[in-house]
Design a protein around this motif. Structure first.
Motif, PDB file in Angstrom:
ATOM      1  N   GLU A 273      53.615  35.880  51.236  1.00 15.78           N
ATOM      2  CA  GLU A 273      53.612  34.416  51.102  1.00 15.78           C
ATOM      3  C   GLU A 273      53.656  33.679  52.433  1.00 15.78           C
ATOM      4  O   GLU A 273      52.945  32.672  52.598  1.00 15.78           O
ATOM      5  N   PRO A 274      54.456  34.114  53.419  1.00 18.96           N
ATOM      6  CA  PRO A 274      54.448  33.397  54.700  1.00 18.96           C
ATOM      7  C   PRO A 274      53.098  33.407  55.410  1.00 18.96           C
ATOM      8  O   PRO A 274      52.849  32.576  56.292  1.00 18.96           O
ATOM      9  N   GLN A 275      52.219  34.338  55.044  1.00 21.39           N
ATOM     10  CA  GLN A 275      50.906  34.434  55.685  1.00 21.39           C
ATOM     11  C   GLN A 275      49.826  33.668  54.922  1.00 21.39           C
ATOM     12  O   GLN A 275      48.672  33.637  55.349  1.00 21.39           O
ATOM     13  N   MET A 276      50.195  33.064  53.806  1.00 19.25           N
ATOM     14  CA  MET A 276      49.223  32.369  52.977  1.00 19.25           C
ATOM     15  C   MET A 276      48.988  30.941  53.441  1.00 19.25           C
ATOM     16  O   MET A 276      49.891  30.278  53.955  1.00 19.25           O
ATOM     17  N   GLU A 277      47.740  30.497  53.237  1.00 21.84           N
ATOM     18  CA  GLU A 277      47.387  29.096  53.402  1.00 21.84           C
ATOM     19  C   GLU A 277      47.103  28.507  52.024  1.00 21.84           C
ATOM     20  O   GLU A 277      47.145  29.214  51.015  1.00 21.84           O
ATOM     21  N   ARG A 278      46.777  27.221  51.981  1.00 27.28           N
ATOM     22  CA  ARG A 278      46.594  26.547  50.692  1.00 27.28           C
ATOM     23  C   ARG A 278      45.515  27.210  49.853  1.00 27.28           C
ATOM     24  O   ARG A 278      45.676  27.363  48.638  1.00 27.28           O
ATOM     25  N   ARG A 279      44.445  27.644  50.492  1.00 29.45           N
ATOM     26  CA  ARG A 279      43.364  28.259  49.708  1.00 29.45           C
ATOM     27  C   ARG A 279      43.813  29.568  49.072  1.00 29.45           C
ATOM     28  O   ARG A 279      43.341  29.941  47.995  1.00 29.45           O
ATOM     29  N   HIS A 280      44.730  30.275  49.731  1.00 26.85           N
ATOM     30  CA  HIS A 280      45.209  31.534  49.174  1.00 26.85           C
ATOM     31  C   HIS A 280      46.084  31.303  47.945  1.00 26.85           C
ATOM     32  O   HIS A 280      46.080  32.134  47.019  1.00 26.85           O
ATOM     33  N   TYR A 281      46.830  30.195  47.914  1.00 28.55           N
ATOM     34  CA  TYR A 281      47.615  29.872  46.709  1.00 28.55           C
ATOM     35  C   TYR A 281      46.677  29.753  45.503  1.00 28.55           C
ATOM     36  O   TYR A 281      46.946  30.289  44.427  1.00 28.55           O
ATOM     37  N   LEU A 282      45.572  29.022  45.718  1.00 20.02           N
ATOM     38  CA  LEU A 282      44.622  28.794  44.632  1.00 20.02           C
ATOM     39  C   LEU A 282      43.947  30.096  44.219  1.00 20.02           C
ATOM     40  O   LEU A 282      43.847  30.406  43.019  1.00 20.02           O
ATOM     41  N   LEU A 283      43.488  30.876  45.187  1.00 20.85           N
ATOM     42  CA  LEU A 283      42.787  32.124  44.885  1.00 20.85           C
ATOM     43  C   LEU A 283      43.703  33.123  44.189  1.00 20.85           C
ATOM     44  O   LEU A 283      43.280  33.825  43.265  1.00 20.85           O
ATOM     45  N   LEU A 284      44.960  33.173  44.613  1.00 20.95           N
ATOM     46  CA  LEU A 284      45.906  34.073  43.954  1.00 20.95           C
ATOM     47  C   LEU A 284      46.157  33.639  42.522  1.00 20.95           C
ATOM     48  O   LEU A 284      46.215  34.471  41.605  1.00 20.95           O
ATOM     49  N   HIS A 285      46.300  32.349  42.298  1.00 19.66           N
ATOM     50  CA  HIS A 285      46.479  31.865  40.924  1.00 19.66           C
ATOM     51  C   HIS A 285      45.252  32.187  40.071  1.00 19.66           C
ATOM     52  O   HIS A 285      45.380  32.523  38.887  1.00 19.66           O
ATOM     53  N   MET A 286      44.065  32.100  40.656  1.00 23.84           N
ATOM     54  CA  MET A 286      42.856  32.482  39.902  1.00 23.84           C
ATOM     55  C   MET A 286      42.913  33.953  39.511  1.00 23.84           C
ATOM     56  O   MET A 286      42.558  34.329  38.388  1.00 23.84           O
ATOM     57  N   SER A 287      43.372  34.793  40.428  1.00 27.61           N
ATOM     58  CA  SER A 287      43.509  36.218  40.130  1.00 27.61           C
ATOM     59  C   SER A 287      44.511  36.449  39.005  1.00 27.61           C
ATOM     60  O   SER A 287      44.298  37.284  38.119  1.00 27.61           O
ATOM     61  N   ILE A 288      45.595  35.689  39.017  1.00 29.44           N
ATOM     62  CA  ILE A 288      46.609  35.814  37.967  1.00 29.44           C
ATOM     63  C   ILE A 288      46.045  35.364  36.620  1.00 29.44           C
ATOM     64  O   ILE A 288      46.244  36.023  35.594  1.00 29.44           O
ATOM     65  N   VAL A 289      45.327  34.243  36.608  1.00 26.83           N
ATOM     66  CA  VAL A 289      44.720  33.752  35.362  1.00 26.83           C
ATOM     67  C   VAL A 289      43.730  34.782  34.819  1.00 26.83           C
ATOM     68  O   VAL A 289      43.693  35.068  33.610  1.00 26.83           O
ATOM     69  N   SER A 290      42.913  35.349  35.705  1.00 29.22           N
ATOM     70  CA  SER A 290      41.951  36.362  35.280  1.00 29.22           C
ATOM     71  C   SER A 290      42.675  37.552  34.648  1.00 29.22           C
ATOM     72  O   SER A 290      42.258  38.068  33.604  1.00 29.22           O
ATOM     73  N   PHE A 291      43.765  37.970  35.257  1.00 28.01           N
ATOM     74  CA  PHE A 291      44.543  39.090  34.721  1.00 28.01           C
ATOM     75  C   PHE A 291      45.153  38.737  33.368  1.00 28.01           C
ATOM     76  O   PHE A 291      45.198  39.569  32.454  1.00 28.01           O
ATOM     77  N   MET A 292      45.606  37.502  33.204  1.00 27.75           N
ATOM     78  CA  MET A 292      46.194  37.083  31.921  1.00 27.75           C
ATOM     79  C   MET A 292      45.148  37.168  30.799  1.00 27.75           C
ATOM     80  O   MET A 292      45.437  37.630  29.695  1.00 27.75           O
ATOM     81  N   PHE A 293      43.923  36.730  31.084  1.00 25.74           N
ATOM     82  CA  PHE A 293      42.861  36.845  30.075  1.00 25.74           C
ATOM     83  C   PHE A 293      42.531  38.309  29.795  1.00 25.74           C
ATOM     84  O   PHE A 293      42.224  38.676  28.657  1.00 25.74           O
ATOM     85  N   MET A 294      42.583  39.136  30.830  1.00 29.69           N
ATOM     86  CA  MET A 294      42.327  40.561  30.615  1.00 29.69           C
ATOM     87  C   MET A 294      43.408  41.189  29.740  1.00 29.69           C
ATOM     88  O   MET A 294      43.124  42.079  28.922  1.00 29.69           O
ATOM     89  N   LEU A 295      44.645  40.751  29.896  1.00 26.91           N
ATOM     90  CA  LEU A 295      45.718  41.238  29.028  1.00 26.91           C
ATOM     91  C   LEU A 295      45.451  40.859  27.576  1.00 26.91           C
ATOM     92  O   LEU A 295      45.644  41.681  26.665  1.00 26.91           O
ATOM     93  N   LEU A 296      44.999  39.618  27.348  1.00 25.55           N
ATOM     94  CA  LEU A 296      44.641  39.211  25.988  1.00 25.55           C
ATOM     95  C   LEU A 296      43.478  40.055  25.470  1.00 25.55           C
ATOM     96  O   LEU A 296      43.459  40.454  24.302  1.00 25.55           O
ATOM     97  N   ALA A 297      42.527  40.329  26.348  1.00 23.67           N
ATOM     98  CA  ALA A 297      41.368  41.144  25.944  1.00 23.67           C
ATOM     99  C   ALA A 297      41.769  42.566  25.595  1.00 23.67           C
ATOM    100  O   ALA A 297      41.069  43.242  24.838  1.00 23.67           O
ATOM    101  N   SER A 298      42.889  43.039  26.152  1.00 23.94           N
ATOM    102  CA  SER A 298      43.328  44.406  25.859  1.00 23.94           C
ATOM    103  C   SER A 298      43.835  44.545  24.428  1.00 23.94           C
ATOM    104  O   SER A 298      43.895  45.652  23.889  1.00 23.94           O
TER     105      SER A 298
END
Length: 372
Positions: A273-298
């Motif tokens: 987290e200390p190495q993240m910039e604003r764009r990384h917050y957004l990209l990480l949240h996108m990765s989390i959302v993608s994973f959440m949909f994959m969990l539903l797909a499972s």
């Protein structure tokens, strides 16, 4: 799979040598100009999309193009303007059909837009040390191949890529406008409006609310999804219950791959987290959302929820290499990157070993002759 390996090699080489055209320029400056290597990358990525004659849903798109009304007929039909029926994709198809009966032109224009939008996104959000790895991940994760199977969705995804790049730079109004545009190509793209709530630091209350909401849906899957389908039908966007309750769950191995970045970001949060910039917050949240949909797909509805996950997958594409680069020190980075490359080449083989037998196309020369 030889075709994909050759494409992957060429794209990664061009990405790794992009700065040779501007050796004195900072990588940030290259985000504002189109290096010849970047143009070549986009063109190469567009060729497999534009030249194909068969792969996955290609025949359905060919038939849809051939049966599409001319633009005047499309515009005259009131049902064409139903915002929940992908009106911009329909009008785009009819526009192409008005000027040509050559479906390869239709495919190639789509491929060029998808490829240039994706490369534009990556050059705006990537770091110099991960740009080639981001493109490597884009192909080996299967994100690129989705454009060969679902053109309508990937045009919408390409527009969303431009939107996300704007949101990462704080341009919220432009982001919202582009999301609305993408949603008129494919309805699922409207889901991306939720990213406006996910621009802050990860693993705060918003992230946990997202995860708890996903867990709640998983625990009450049938009742919750049935309620959603009833609501969708009420607003005129009927969804097939067979698509959701198909009995097909996403492969757990694939789900686990999508879970690596979210889990690593939580376990190693004090380091990352200390190495993240604003764009990384957004990209990480996108990765989390993608994973959440994959969990539903499972659980069920692998096709529908898997496709929803795709709309946020570029977050995983970007954050996988970034996490490796920032989690390991300079001494251990080469070993970690080497393991990552080997693992994702195996993942590519796992998903697309028979690609060359399933994919067919005309040659570039045949395409050029068809234009005359």
């Amino acid at each position: 799979m030889l075709t994909l390996i050759l494409l992957l090699t060429a794209v990664c080489f061009l990405a790794a040598t992009a700065r040779r055209w501007h050796p004195q320029a900072a990588f940030q400056d290259l985000r504002r100009r189109w290096d010849p290597n970047l143009v070549l990358i986009a063109v190469l990525l567009s060729l497999l999309i534009g030249l194909r004659t068969d792969y996955n849903d290609t025949t359905a798109y060919i038939q849809g193009f051939r049966e599409a009304p001319l633009l005047s007929g499309f515009l005259a039909d009131p049902e064409s303007w139903d915002i929940l029926r992908n009106p911009l994709f329909g009008s785009y198809t009819s526009l192409c059909r008005t000027f040509t009966g050559n479906y390869h032109v239709y495919f190639m224009l789509s491929g060029l837009f998808i490829a240039f939008a994706t490369v534009s996104f990556l050059r705006r959000v990537s770091e110099e040390d991960t740009f080639a790895l981001d493109l490597f991940t884009y192909i080996t994760l299967g994100t690129y191949m989705f454009a060969l199977a679902a053109m309508k969705q990937t045009i919408a995804m390409a527009i969303l890529a431009l939107a996300v790049a704007d949101l990462a730079e704080g341009k919220r109004l432009r982001f919202a406008a582009l999301v609305l545009l993408a949603g008129l190509f494919h309805t699922y793209a409207f889901l991306a409006l939720g990213l406006l709530l996910l621009t802050g630091k990860p693993w705060r209350w918003v992230t946990w609310a997202l995860i708890l909401g996903t867990v709640a849906v998983m625990l009450t899957f049938e009742d919750t999804i049935t309620t959603f389908l009833t609501y969708a039908d009420a607003i005129g966007r009927a969804a097939s219950s067979e698509m959701v309750f198909s009995g097909e769950g996403m492969n757990l191995f694939r789900v686990a791959v999508y879970g690596v970045v979210p889990v690593a970001s939580l376990l190693f949060r004090p380091i990352l987290e200390p190495q993240m910039e604003r764009r990384h917050y957004l990209l990480l949240h996108m990765s989390i959302v993608s994973f959440m949909f994959m969990l539903l797909a499972s659980i069920n509805g692998a096709n529908m929820f898997g496709r929803m996950a795709r709309y946020f997958e570029l977050g995983t594409v970007c954050m996988f290499p970034w996490t490796i680069r920032h989690l390991f020190n300079r001494r251990s980075q080469p070993l970690a990157v080497g393991a990552f490359v080997c693992a994702f080449l195996l993942f590519l083989a796992y998903g697309f070993w028979d690609f060359d037998s399933a994919y067919s196309s005309i040659t570039l020369l045949e395409f050029l002759r068809s234009l005359i």
